[in-house]
Enzyme design. Structure first.
Site: not given
Ligand code: GDG
Length: 465
Positions: A160, A367
């Site tokens: 992730h 991110d």
């Protein structure tokens, strides 16, 4: 290819968060609850609780169609594995912050021990036809540990967070070993092709893996690699933004704005989210455009996270200082430029806040994806949508790039310019940009993400030979 109706999905991740109303659930938790509702099977991981002595006792629960199976860990496990290796070594390094990464053998040892404990505990729950899907950087070696315990199931791993460039990763003493472990999975997924390519670079250049189409081959093990960008549960979030709670909050925000434009940021309090840079960019905007000052305000929602890790205490102190300084310099008796809030809000309230905001300001330095950007888009009024200002270093930029104003968060000028451009943007352009982003948010939602991954995992079963 259809999956065997008997095969269940076993999701394994560090924290298991049963679906619940409200509360600050992380992006991963929100996504997986939605995915698991579709499947039988269960979600296994750490309970978040500690115990004096690890026993492997499993606590089963069922909430809103999702079965969870959790275990408690010892204090020392949490210190070395979770606060240590996962959050003080891997998280900073994988977000390109080698300056913050700490390398201690004790952390690495604890990480391996806890992964072995997870493997020992979950192994008896896995049946022959089950598909196993392991999530995220806390669990790199779990697949390998399960294989050692005789598990021959299809196993996939999804990361992730970003995958760092090869030369950055080389800083990690256990890098080669970790990457080798990943070859015990059948499929590995990343949010973007950028993270995927960095992974392949390392495997090929440092370990001598061979590329073979969509797969990498190392020592006879074939690992399918895929870019599979995670989405949000778009339908659910749109519904949330029309809920009575969201409407109420929307009106409250609008009333309290007294005609000013709201700029919103929503992030776990984390140094990767570029909060400091966001405040500095906004300060630059206030400096450069005195005429705009009282026309806007920034609401930054930042629920604290990982508070026992020192770098998180530091970023919290820095942001308190910075917001205090900016408010001290610019506030007037009837206006405060930054409302900085260290608490979380239920999702429906959040949806109402997003909808009331003229600008969604999302400025991470790195991110993996960033789901806030997509939630902001999903919550907008199609007739009068706001503008997404988005860091080009978020995975989300690969999908939202055509509609968002992309910025480099290290540049206060770029943030300032983008805020001004967003405030002045005519409605027609706002609608056009929003539509492009919304098409993607609706099409490539969390169900799409999950299906692509599990299809890839099952497809492998049926490959000849
Ligand atoms: C990791 C990766 C990747 C935040 N504050 C509140 C609240 N939140 C929710 C948001 C969103 C989630 O938390 C945050 O998701 P992000 O994707 O933005 O970031 P991470 O937590 O760092 O997630 C990231 C993600 O995994 C999924 O793969 O996108 O790159 O770092 O859903 O809404 N929710 C509520 N109140 C809050 O105050 N209810």
């Amino acid at each position: 290819m259809e999956r065997d109706p008997l095969s269940r999905l076993i999701i394994i991740s560090n924290r298991v968060s049963a679906p619940k109303e409200g509360g600050a659930q992380g992006g991963l938790a929100v996504a997986l609850s939605a995915a698991l509702r579709e499947y039988k099977g269960l979600w296994f991981g750490w309970s978040g609780e500690t115990t004096e002595q690890f026993t492997g006792h499993i606590n089963f629960q069922r909430h809103q169609g999702v079965t969870t199976a959790t275990v408690d860990l010892e204090e020392q496990d949490v210190e070395e594995y979770y606060n240590g290796y996962a959050n003080r070594t891997l998280w900073p390094l994988f977000h390109y912050r080698i300056d913050l990464a700490e390398y201690e053998r004790g952390f690495a040892g604890g990480y391996e021990r806890v992964n072995d404990r997870f493997a020992d505990t979950v192994r008896p729950l896995i049946e022959a036809d089950d598909i196993v899907w392991v999530q995220d950087y806390h669990m790199f070696p779990l697949g390998s540990a399960l294989r050692k315990r005789g598990c021959e199931n299809r196993m996939g791993f999804f990361l992730h967070i970003p995958w760092p460039p090869r030369r950055l990763l080389a800083v990690l003493p256990e890098a080669a070993e970790l990457v080798r472990h990943l070859f015990d999975y059948d499929v590995i997924g990343f949010h973007t092709s950028e993270w995927l390519e960095s992974f392949c670079d390392y495997a090929v250049d440092e370990l001598g893996a061979d590329r073979d189409g969509d797969a990498l081959v190392l020592d006879g093990r074939r690992l399918l690699v895929m870019a599979d960008p995670i989405g949000i549960d778009a339908k659910e979030f749109i519904a949330a933004s029309h809920s009575p709670v969201a409407r109420l909050i929307y009106r409250r925000m609008r009333d309290s704005a007294v005609g000013r434009d709201l700029i919103v940021g929503v992030d776990r309090l984390d140094y990767s989210k570029g909060l400091e840079e966001r405040f500095l960019g906004y300060e630059r905007f206030l400096q450069e455009h005195p005429e705009e000052r009282k026309e806007v305000f920034l609401l930054q929602i930042a629920p604290p996270s990982r508070g026992s890790v020192e770098s998180y205490q530091k970023i919290r102190a820095t942001l308190e200082g910075l917001s205090g300084r900016i408010n001290g310099a610019y506030a007037d008796m009837d206006w405060v430029p930054i409302r900085y809030v260290n608490q979380g809000y239920p999702r429906e309230q959040l949806a109402g806040i997003y909808r009331a905001a003229r600008i969604g300001l999302v400025t991470p330095l790195r991110d993996g994806m960033n789901l806030v950007a997509k939630e902001y888009v999903a919550a907008q009024n199609p007739e009068d949508p706001g503008v997404l200002v988005l860091s080009r270093f978020a995975g989300a930029a690969a999908q939202m790039g055509e509609g968002a104003l992309l910025i480099n968060p290290y540049s206060a000028e770029e943030i300032s310019d983008a805020i001004l451009k967003a405030l002045k943007m005519p409605r027609g352009e706002r609608i056009e940009r929003w539509r492009r982003m919304m098409d993607n948010v609706e099409r490539e939602d969390v169900l799409w993400w999950r299906k692509r991954f599990t299809d890839a995992l099952i497809g492998k079963v049926e490959e000849p030979g």
